[in-house]
Design a protein around this motif. Structure first.
Motif, short mmCIF file in Angstrom:
data_model
loop_
_atom_site.label_atom_id
_atom_site.label_comp_id
_atom_site.label_asym_id
_atom_site.label_seq_id
_atom_site.Cartn_x
_atom_site.Cartn_y
_atom_site.Cartn_z
N CYS A 35 0.83 -1.21 0.00
CA CYS A 35 0.00 0.00 0.00
C CYS A 35 0.86 1.26 0.00
O CYS A 35 0.54 2.25 -0.66
N GLY B 21 -0.68 5.86 -4.90
CA GLY B 21 -1.19 6.78 -5.89
C GLY B 21 -1.72 6.12 -7.15
O GLY B 21 -2.34 6.78 -7.99
N LYS C 272 -4.00 4.17 -9.76
CA LYS C 272 -5.44 3.95 -9.97
C LYS C 272 -5.60 2.78 -10.92
O LYS C 272 -4.74 2.49 -11.74
N THR D 232 -10.76 3.20 -9.50
CA THR D 232 -10.54 3.36 -8.07
C THR D 232 -9.05 3.20 -7.77
O THR D 232 -8.28 2.80 -8.63
N ASN D 233 -8.68 3.54 -6.56
CA ASN D 233 -7.30 3.34 -6.15
C ASN D 233 -7.02 1.85 -6.00
O ASN D 233 -7.87 1.08 -5.52
N TYR E 274 -7.41 0.49 -2.38
CA TYR E 274 -8.76 0.18 -1.89
C TYR E 274 -9.24 -1.17 -2.41
O TYR E 274 -9.83 -1.97 -1.67
#
Length: 120
Positions: free
Chosen positions: A25, A30, A32, A46-47, A50
């Motif tokens: 992580c 940063g 995506k 989304t990232n 996540y």
């Protein structure tokens, strides 16, 4: 294997996985990514962190559920085996008690027979 060693290994493995995920992580915060949702029939952005956290949590939940299910089945089998073993043990005890009672009756009858033969 000793239960304490097993617990230590489980905690060590869990800690290693969480640390590796934290490092992942940190270096990929940063980034995506796109993923396709089959339910909504849409593509979402989304990232990566996540999405990875979602998969990690789902994996832990699935693993815990599977282990709990297997442990429940194993406990049921152990309980059934223990009940069977107790029933066999009780049957052996009752058989031993019957044999002891019959031996006592035989000894009593032998003593009565000897006293009857000696009185003649």
């Amino acid at each position: 294997m000793n239960k304490n060693i097993e617990k230590f290994l489980y905690i060590l493995i869990f800690t290693a996985i969480v640390i590796c995920f934290g490092i992942f992580c940190y270096f990929n915060f940063g980034l995506k990514t796109e993923f396709f949702c089959f339910i909504m029939q849409k593509t979402y952005i989304t990232n990566l962190v996540y999405l990875s956290a979602l998969f990690l949590a789902a994996g832990f939940a699935a693993g815990y559920s599977l282990c709990a299910f297997i442990k429940m089945k194993l406990d049921n089998l152990c309980d059934a085996y223990q009940k069977r073993h107790e029933n066999i043990s009780i049957e052996k005890d009752t058989d031993k008690a019957k044999i002891s009672a019959l031996e006592a009756k035989i000894a009593t009858l032998e003593a009565a027979l000897e006293s009857a033969l000696n009185n003649k």
